[in-house]
Every structure is written in C-alpha cells, then in structure tokens.
Design a protein around this motif. Structure first.
Motif, PDB file in Angstrom:
ATOM      1  N   LEU C 125       0.829  -1.212   0.000  1.00  0.00           N
ATOM      2  CA  LEU C 125       0.000   0.000   0.000  1.00  0.00           C
ATOM      3  C   LEU C 125       0.862   1.260   0.000  1.00  0.00           C
ATOM      4  N   GLY C 143      -6.762   3.682  -7.546  1.00  0.00           N
ATOM      5  CA  GLY C 143      -6.547   4.612  -6.449  1.00  0.00           C
ATOM      6  C   GLY C 143      -6.635   3.902  -5.120  1.00  0.00           C
ATOM      7  N   LEU C 144      -6.296   4.649  -4.065  1.00  0.00           N
ATOM      8  CA  LEU C 144      -6.430   4.114  -2.717  1.00  0.00           C
ATOM      9  C   LEU C 144      -7.903   4.200  -2.325  1.00  0.00           C
ATOM     10  N   VAL C 145      -8.436   3.101  -1.865  1.00  0.00           N
ATOM     11  CA  VAL C 145      -9.854   3.020  -1.553  1.00  0.00           C
ATOM     12  C   VAL C 145     -10.014   2.571  -0.107  1.00  0.00           C
ATOM     13  N   GLY C 146     -10.970   3.189   0.605  1.00  0.00           N
ATOM     14  CA  GLY C 146     -11.193   2.815   1.997  1.00  0.00           C
ATOM     15  C   GLY C 146     -10.180   3.484   2.897  1.00  0.00           C
ATOM     16  N   ARG C 147     -10.110   3.026   4.121  1.00  0.00           N
ATOM     17  CA  ARG C 147      -9.149   3.572   5.075  1.00  0.00           C
ATOM     18  C   ARG C 147      -8.847   2.520   6.129  1.00  0.00           C
ATOM     19  N   GLY C 148      -7.794   2.769   6.887  1.00  0.00           N
ATOM     20  CA  GLY C 148      -7.448   1.888   8.004  1.00  0.00           C
ATOM     21  C   GLY C 148      -7.437   0.424   7.628  1.00  0.00           C
ATOM     22  N   ASP C 149      -8.297  -0.349   8.289  1.00  0.00           N
ATOM     23  CA  ASP C 149      -8.299  -1.791   8.074  1.00  0.00           C
ATOM     24  C   ASP C 149      -8.799  -2.181   6.692  1.00  0.00           C
ATOM     25  N   LEU C 151      -8.248  -0.391   3.852  1.00  0.00           N
ATOM     26  CA  LEU C 151      -7.515   0.291   2.783  1.00  0.00           C
ATOM     27  C   LEU C 151      -7.014  -0.707   1.750  1.00  0.00           C
ATOM     28  N   THR C 154      -7.430  -0.316  -5.749  1.00  0.00           N
ATOM     29  CA  THR C 154      -8.339  -0.975  -6.679  1.00  0.00           C
ATOM     30  C   THR C 154      -8.896   0.051  -7.659  1.00  0.00           C
ATOM     31  N   THR C 155      -9.737  -0.427  -8.559  1.00  0.00           N
ATOM     32  CA  THR C 155     -10.433   0.466  -9.484  1.00  0.00           C
ATOM     33  C   THR C 155     -11.786   0.817  -8.870  1.00  0.00           C
ATOM     34  N   ALA C 156     -12.490   1.788  -9.481  1.00  0.00           N
ATOM     35  CA  ALA C 156     -13.782   2.187  -8.939  1.00  0.00           C
ATOM     36  C   ALA C 156     -14.743   1.013  -9.012  1.00  0.00           C
ATOM     37  N   PHE C 157     -15.428   0.755  -7.941  1.00  0.00           N
ATOM     38  CA  PHE C 157     -16.397  -0.343  -7.815  1.00  0.00           C
ATOM     39  C   PHE C 157     -15.797  -1.710  -8.161  1.00  0.00           C
TER      40      PHE C 157
END
Lengths: 160, 605, 232
Positions: C125, C143-149, C151, C154-157
């Motif tokens: 990451l 792009g970076l998707v989500g956060r913390g645990d 994260l 991935t691509t959109a959806f």
C-alpha cells in the motif's frame, strides 16, 4: 435517481469540488446508498475521476455503496458503551439476525452497523434504530427491541 | 425565560431527548392548561442540564429545584401535588448525594456543588433555539464591545493575556495562534470551528452546540474580527443531528439580526459562517485532514509545516479552534483577561468541561476549574463507582490518551501535568473503569478503534496498529509469549515516532500507558493465561458455586444459548460446551454464585 | 538559500528542497520505498525518516515530505531513527516477504529476525502505482480506496476501468511485484532470504563505486548491526 434530481443536488451545492461531500450526503440520505450510476454522473458533471469519487465515498464511514435494509440498526461501540458491555449486545443481535456488523439480512429487513459514539454516553449501552435511541440496553432486551421492527423470534428450544 | 411566576425547564439534550423529554414538555403544557395554570406557570425547553444519568431532568425556577425520572403519565399528578397542594415529591427529587438534606436546592447536590460554570453558565437557563434569550443573558455584548472599543490587535492582546489554550487537545495558546494567522501574508483568511468530536465517550462539544450555539458563533465572529477573516466554517460531526439542527438555526437567527453578514452591527466588518457536515471519519478531527475534508477531498492529513495558520484552506491562512475554545472567547472579552486568568493553574487557565462516563455513579457533563484533581472529579462530583466495585483506571484524552491508575488521581488537571503522566487533556472525555474492566482488552479496543480510523497512509501507523492488535489479540487468547511484550513495545515506539499526524503519533498511548501502569495484568494474561477482570473469553470458564446458588433461575433466563440448566431452588449447572462466555449470568447473579474459580485462586495468591 | 545542519555538517540548499533531496545531494544515504523522482512525494512508507533535534527536544519526520528550513538540526542516522527503521523493515518483511526490494533493505539494515506473524501479501500500500497511474500515465484508473483496516488499491467499484489503457506503468513501478524475490522458502526457512544482497556493500548502489578506501566507511557501518552515533 433521475438526472434532473442529481443536477439539482449539484447546483444546490455550488457545482464544484468543494461541495462534493455535501452532494454525496444528500444522495445518501435520499437513496440510502451511493450507486455507480449516480457517482458516474457526478464524475462527468464535475470532471472528477470516478476513482477519486470512489475513494472519497469509501473513506467516509457514513457512505454506503450497497443498498441497505428497511431498518438500520446502529450499535454504539463508543468507549463508555464498551465498558458497559456493548460487544455482547452486538454479538447477540448478530446471532439473532444471523448477520455480521455491516451486513443486511437476506429479507432486506435489517442492516446492522456499528458507530463509534453517539455522544449520549449516559444512556449506554445504546442501540439506535432508524434514529430512535434505545438506552441502557442489555442482551435480554434485544429480542424485544427487534420485535418492534418486525423481527420474528424463533421459538426457544425447550430447556429441561 | 418566563415572565410568569414559575418556569418549568425541561432538558432537551440528546440523552434526555432520547428519553422522550419532548413528550414530557408537551404533557406539561397540556396538563397546565387543563388545570388552568398556564397563565402562571411557563414551560420551556432548555439545554443540557448536564446530569444525564437521571434524565429526563426538569428544573423548576425560581425554587431551583431539580426533578428527574419523570414520566409523561406522572405529569398531571405531579402538577396537582407540587403546584396545587404544595407537596414536594421526594421520589422524583434528585438526591443530594450525602443523604442528609431532604429537599435539596440544586446547589446542594454534590454533582453541581464542585463545578464552576463559565462556558456552561447558561445551561438549563435558556432555550437554545432562541437568540432573544441569549441576548437577554448578555449575549453578543462582547461582540458589540469588541466592535466599538477594540482594534483587532487589542483583541489578540486580551486573549493572549487571558492565557486561554486550545481546548481540543495539545493546548496551543489561542491568542498566539490568532496572532500568527493575523500576521500571515495574504488578504483572504479563514477561520474554522472544529466540531468533529470523534472521541468515543466525549460529548462536551455536542452539548455546547446544543445548549448555547450562539456563544460559539459570537466567539467566532470576535475571532474573525481579530484575525481579519471574512469567512468561517463550522465542521460538525454528522452523528450529532440535534447539534447540527441547532447551530443551523442559530446561524440563521444571527443573520436575521445582522450579527452575521455584511457590516455587522453597522461596522465596516463583514463575516459569514457556513456549516460543513462531516461524514464519519475520526481522523478528520486532525486539523489538516479536516481542511482537506472541507475542500471536498479524502480526509488524509498532510505534512506540517506549512501549518494551517500560514497555508490552510485553499492554501490561505486558516485558524482552527475547537468548539469549547471559541465558546470561551465571549466570556473573556466580557469579563476581562484578568478575571479569566485568575481561574486555574499557573500554565492552564480557565475551566475545562469533561464528560464523565463509564463505570461512575453520576454520568454527565461537568465544568471544573483547571487544577482540580481527578479524584475530586470522579469521587466528589461523580460519586465514585456504582455497586461495591473498586476503581481501577480512568481513561483521559480520548482513544489516544492514556489510562491512569488510582495512584495518579491526585495530580491536578492541567495540560502539562497530564502529558507528564502519560495521558493528555484531549478534548475532555473521562472514562471511568472499575475492576471488571480488563486493561489488555481495553488497550485492544482502542487499538482496534484507531486501526479502523487510521487514514492508512503511514506504514508505521497502519501496520503498527495492525501488528499491535495482532499481539494484543494473542495475549487475550492466551497464546502470547513473554517476549511478545517487548515486540509490542517496539511496535508502539515505531507507531509513536514515525507517523506523520497527531493520530498516529498518539495511537500507541493506550498500549504504552496500560503497559506502564498495568504491566501486572499483562503478565497475568501472558504467563498464567488468566484474565482477572473476567473479560477475555478464551481465558475464563464460568462455574456455579453450589454453596452460594439459591436456584433462583435468573441466570437460566438470561443465558442466550441455554447453557445453564437446573430445577428451581437447586444449584444450577453450566454446560461448558454451550457456554459462549458472554457474562450475562455473571452479571445478573445477585449471590456471586457464578465465578471463574481458577482466576480467583491466582489473583488471591 | 536555506542554511541548516545535516548530520552536524553546515549545508545550504535552495528553498523548496526536501530534506531527502538535501541528504542525497550531500551524499548521506537515506532509504526510501514509496519515493520516486518522477512522482509527487507521498510520505507513506516512513523509511526515509530523519530526526530533528532542538535542544533536548526531538522530532522524527519523513524527509521526503519535509522541506528544508533555516536552522534545522537534522540527523539521518541517529540511534532512534536506525532502531525505528529496523522495526519498519521487519514488519514490511513479515507482510511482503517475496519483495526483493524489501529483502534487500532487510539485508542492508541488518534485520535478522521477524517477531510478528509472517504473511504472504503482495501489496505494501505504498501508493506508487496509483501516483504513476494518474501523474505519469494520465490513467485515472486505480486509487487508494477505503481507510485503516479496509484500505486497498483498486479500481472504482472493483470493475475494469474505462480509462485504463493497460499501459503497465503500475506493474513497472511496484516494489512488490516488479522483481520478486524467489529466495526464501517461507514455510521452511522463514521470511528472511539474505541470499543475494549480503555480498554487496551498500555504497555500491549509492555511488556506483566501491568506496572502501574511506575507512571507516559510513555507508557500510549503517549496514551493520551497530548504529552510527557520534562519528558525524
């Protein structure tokens, strides 16, 4: 959501990047989730890459990318609720509904979520269903509370 | 504020609201009308009275009497007794806490006696939705004083002299921050109110916004005047719907009265205020992440310097203070810097609001002068631990604060003393824990919380927390070795020193402070595989002690898995294969008949 | 010009220079992973941390995101920095043991043990690929998707992106999949390899030259167990 409705949301929030979170909040509050179509519309309209919007939507906890159930249950896991035993209550609801936190029941009746403090710590442990607070809950009260929202309890096995 | 003989104030804070205080207010109005008393007695909604544990609360003025735990149905009876027959209903009167006075005045109640109200001075005395009531309580007097008598520079001098420090965490001197922002190059400047109160167990800012939203707005207008900003933002947590609604209404009212907008009170000063709702991210309480969020981006902190006061929102100088800090400003201007600096200790001035929650008898919001000891707050105001349990620790400063044991309770509350003790002021959450709280489990809880809330950018924070969580989980499952504690320390050190923002740099505090003060409990888990608080499921086994069990069947009913069996009036039995160790039976048993026998043997030894 | 102290040496750099650029310019090796000259500075891997000392106060910052300022007192290899860097590499190695870049870092900085659970992930990451995608390739696909645990990259959806041209820039720059370390048999020998990088003095890839005539060699000493303390 219709394009005209989306356009209205865009215009109400300044039609620029600064208003993006407010726009997403508005869509979320109307449809309970953010669909791919709606995000694609915003992406084209505001010239923001779709992946950026997806990144924003997935970063903030109040957005959901999948449809939610008719009743949204929030179990508060704030520290005050934690020390008063919020986890066993969450586990009890998970057992009763047979889903994990973050999931929706197959009949689409309940979505179970957790929240990190509702700021009403005197009532802890708190369960919030559709905006209504259930304070001082306990494992014993879970079935009662769920039944108010159409949960049908299984008949408990006979104990000797 | 009623013009009538008596006023009944009904608390409308979130806790009382959730206990249906709105319906209680309606019931009062209805019942008074029925009895023909509505011309004499007024019913008014009011802000949080602070004594959230016993809600819904009502305050009767001018008698200064507080009643609690009233039901809608009790109202007609209550009015009949109290107002017509003149009887005071002891069942509903808040007990003073020392068991002596029967009919207490509010100031006799221990919970209120030791407090010193500055920011919360209007609590329970005004309707938060009414700007007129705020003005009648000298509201906006400080603003007009500032616009008439002060230059921006002299406002800043006043704030510096007062010794006010930021109430959001680190305690940076507010006046100096304003000065840096004022002197920063650039004509366009912004101010921000950080109302993203994410600390679980803390609700000071929510309460201020719900109780006295105009005080925050007034403070912000004064600050904007001093700094030279014409646009302000209130970044408010979305989990606080009532607070959002109240501040929104308050801004609207202030605009209608010409207190916000162009040429405020006929001066050359213009200022507008906008609300930005957060979207559920703890890290957005960090100032650079908060700014990114206002700009419509992912709330990820960035490197400082440049500090926001130099380059903030849209790279323009931006001054950020939290709700409580802004709410202090009008009081300082109105009463003078000297008055303010007389309260508190040498380096920490004024009062601090704490939310006192957890295993404490009186839960609620307390405002105390700086320098008071934690022991006074917990045992005098909070009336100690409920039941016959023993105090174990108090968590101060939110998830990234520290847990302090009994021997640290006599240190005075003051920014620097708390940091020295391994905790921090934070925004002011005080979570009290008794002997039934497992400190390893608690450290695990906070570490998990922070791991989920970390933005995930820094390896040291994201992976440090994940690996600490891994080891803590091993400890609570009885799978850890003693050298794992050293690894835990190394990971905590990495997280603390190598992370970029405040979240990461303090994220190891729960682990470090529990390791410092409760190492014995870790050792019990690691070496003896036992959890003395009976929390860690893998390390406990509940048994019925036959000599103590009366066979009352309460535990049988409480058990969610049907693991407890036994006929009435005979000792019950727990089927270990069905037991999920949820503690339901342990907590419900009135005879201490359910115990983990082996744990007790080790602890006693 | 900005004047400050770097490992005790009075140095000057132009305004806007990062501490990492300054250190490299003056020949002090500072390890990096998520840093790339052609991309924006991210500050995620924390390997490039340096210590700023002021009196008895000290702060650790990532040198790639920290701009040089007058009167700083910077140490690139203080005892604290070296210790924390080792913990970082140790956790990286446990997470992605098949990355040759991480294996080399472990050899170079003397990481001889891994005390946390060994996993076999293939992503650190570090965000290099997402920056490559948007900044150099104008791909806007990942792009970076989500956060913390949660994260992840991935691509959109999680669907194939319309804007991805399959340029391969993300794979090219990835420190975990670019060159895989085939050395360790993780199940049998554990996550540490040390097979190829051990033989190479660390100064070689810094200066493209063996610098052993500089005795004692600063760069080499960093590669050993002992942190450099007072020599600089």
């Amino acid at each position: 959501m219709e394009a005209t409705q989306l356009e209205q949301i865009v215009l109400e929030n300044g039609a620029s990047r600064n208003g993006i979170i407010a726009m997403l909040q508005e869509i979320q509050s109307r449809e309970n989730y953010l669909s791919e179509d709606n995000l694609s519309y915003l992406s084209d309209r505001l010239d923001i890459p779709l992946i950026d919007l997806y990144g924003i939507a997935s970063f903030y906890k109040s957005f959901s990318m999948t449809p939610v159930g008719d009743n949204i249950i929030h179990v508060c896991l704030g520290t005050a609720c934690h020390v008063r035993g919020a986890e066993p209550i969450l586990e009890e609801i998970e057992r009763k509904l047979d889903i994990k936190a973050g999931e929706t029941t197959p009949d689409n009746k309940f979505t179970l979520k957790t929240v990190n403090c509702l700021g009403a710590c005197a009532l802890g442990p708190i369960v919030l269903i559709n905006g209504r607070y259930f304070g001082n809950t306990s494992m014993q009260k879970v079935t009662d509370i769920l039944q108010q929202y159409g949960y049908i309890a299984e008949v408990a096995p006979e104990t000797t | 504020m009623g013009s009538k003989r008596t006023t009944i104030y009904v608390c409308m804070g979130t806790s009382c609201d959730a206990r249906k205080s709105r319906r209680l207010q309606e019931a009062f109005s209805r019942a008074l009308k029925d009895k023909g008393l509505h011309d004499e007695i007024d019913v008014s909604a009011t802000s949080c009275l602070g004594y959230c544990d016993e809600g819904p609360n009502i305050l009767i003025e001018p008698e200064n009497l507080m009643y609690h735990n009233l039901n809608e149905e009790d109202v007609p009876f209550f009015i009949e007794e109290h107002f017509i027959k003149g009887n005071r209903l002891e069942n509903y009167i808040l007990a003073p806490g020392n068991g002596e006075l029967k009919i207490p005045d509010m100031t006799d109640i221990n919970f209120f006696k030791h407090q010193r109200l500055v920011v919360l001075r209007n609590r329970g005395r005004l309707e938060p939705d009414s700007i007129d009531e705020y003005i009648a309580m000298d509201g906006y007097a400080a603003l007009s004083k500032v616009l008439e008598e002060y230059t921006p520079e002299s406002i800043i001098v006043e704030i510096i002299d007062s010794g006010l420090r930021g109430r959001g965490g680190a305690g940076f001197p507010t006046g100096r921050k304003w000065q840096i922002c004022r002197n920063a190059p650039g004509n366009e400047k912004y101010i921000v109110c950080n109302a993203d109160e994410g600390d679980p167990g803390a609700f000071m800012d929510r309460s201020i916004l719900e109780s006295d939203p105009h005080a925050v707005i007034e403070g912000m207008i004064i600050g904007a005047r001093a700094i030279g900003a014409n646009q302000g933002f209130v970044y408010i947590r979305d989990e606080y719907p009532l607070a959002v609604q109240r501040i929104k209404k308050a801004i609207q009212q202030a605009e209608d009265y010409g207190l916000l907008g162009d040429h405020i009170l006929g001066s050359d000063f213009s200022f507008t205020l906008k609300i930005v709702r957060g979207a559920g991210a703890f890290v957005c309480g960090e100032e650079t992440a908060l700014l990114a969020s206002i700009e419509g981006k992912v709330g990820r902190p960035r490197q400082r310097p440049p500090f926001p006061v130099i380059k903030g929102l849209w790279r323009k100088p931006t001054n950020i203070n939290n709700v409580e800090t802004w709410a202090n400003v009008p009081h300082i201007i109105r009463n003078g810097a000297k008055w303010f600096s007389n309260i508190g200790t040498a380096k920490s001035k004024g009062t601090k609001i704490f939310s006192l929650v957890g295993k404490v008898t009186n839960t609620g919001l307390v405002e105390v002068p700086m320098g008071i000891t934690l022991r006074e707050v917990i045992f005098d105001i909070g009336a100690g631990i409920p039941g016959d349990k023993k105090f174990k620790a108090v968590q101060i400063g939110g998830p990234s604060g520290g847990c302090l044991p009994d021997k640290m309770l006599d240190i005075p509350i003051d920014y620097d003393q708390l940091v020295q003790a391994g905790a921090m002021m934070g925004s002011g959450g005080l979570i009290v824990m008794d002997e039934t709280t497992c400190m390893v489990d608690l450290a695990k809880y906070f570490t998990k919380f922070l791991y989920e809330e970390s933005c995930g950018k820094c390896w040291s924070c994201r992976e440090g927390l994940r690996r600490m969580l891994e080891i803590l989980t091993k400890i609570t499952e009885g799978k850890a070795k003693e050298e794992d504690l050293d690894t835990l320390r190394d990971l905590a050190e990495m997280t603390k020193y190598a992370s970029m923002c405040g979240l990461g740099q303090t994220a190891a505090n729960p682990v470090l402070s529990t390791l410092k003060y409760f190492e014995k409990e870790y050792i019990l888990h690691v070496r003896y595989k036992r959890c003395p608080a009976k929390v860690c499921k893998a390390l406990i086994n509940f048994y019925v002690i036959p000599e103590r069990c009366t066979g009352c069947m309460r535990c049988v009913a409480a058990c969610p898995t049907g693991a407890i069996t036994g006929p009435r009036s005979e000792p019950h039995n727990i089927d270990q294969s069905k037991c999920i160790k949820c503690r339901a039976c342990y907590e419900i048993c009135k005879f201490n008949a359910i115990e983990d026998v082996i744990v007790d043997a080790i602890v006693i030894k | 010009m900005i004047k400050f102290k770097l490992n005790g040496l009075e140095v000057q750099v132009e305004e806007g220079t990062t501490l990492l650029e300054a250190a490299h310019f003056y020949g002090f090796p500072v390890p990096t992973l998520c840093y790339h000259e052609g991309l924006s500075n991210w500050g995620g891997c924390r390997l490039c941390i340096v210590e700023l000392k002021q009196g008895n106060q000290s702060r650790i910052v990532s040198s790639c995101t920290y701009l040089a300022q007058n009167d700083l007192n910077v140490f690139t290899n203080s005892e604290k920095v070296v210790k924390i860097r080792k913990t970082i590499i140790e956790t990286m190695l446990a997470t992605v043991p098949t990355s040759k870049i991480v294996q080399d870092l472990a050899s170079k900085y003397g990481v001889h043990r891994v005390r946390v659970a060994v996993e076999n992930k293939d992503c650190l990451l570090c965000g290099l690929c997402t920056r490559m995608c948007i900044e150099q390739m104008d791909g806007k696909a990942i792009g970076l998707v989500g956060r913390g645990d949660s994260l992840k990259i991935t691509t959109a959806f999680d669907k194939r992106s319309d804007t991805c041209r399959l340029c391969g820039g993300c794979i090219y720059i990835c420190p975990a999949c670019q060159i895989r370390c085939i050395g360790p048999n993780i199940e049998k020998d554990g996550p540490i390899c040390n097979a190829c990088a051990n033989l190479e003095p660390p100064c070689l890839d810094q200066f493209e030259n063996m610098m052993c005539y500089m005795d004692p060699c600063v760069a080499c000493e960093i590669g050993t167990e002992k942190p450099v303390k007072s020599k600089l």
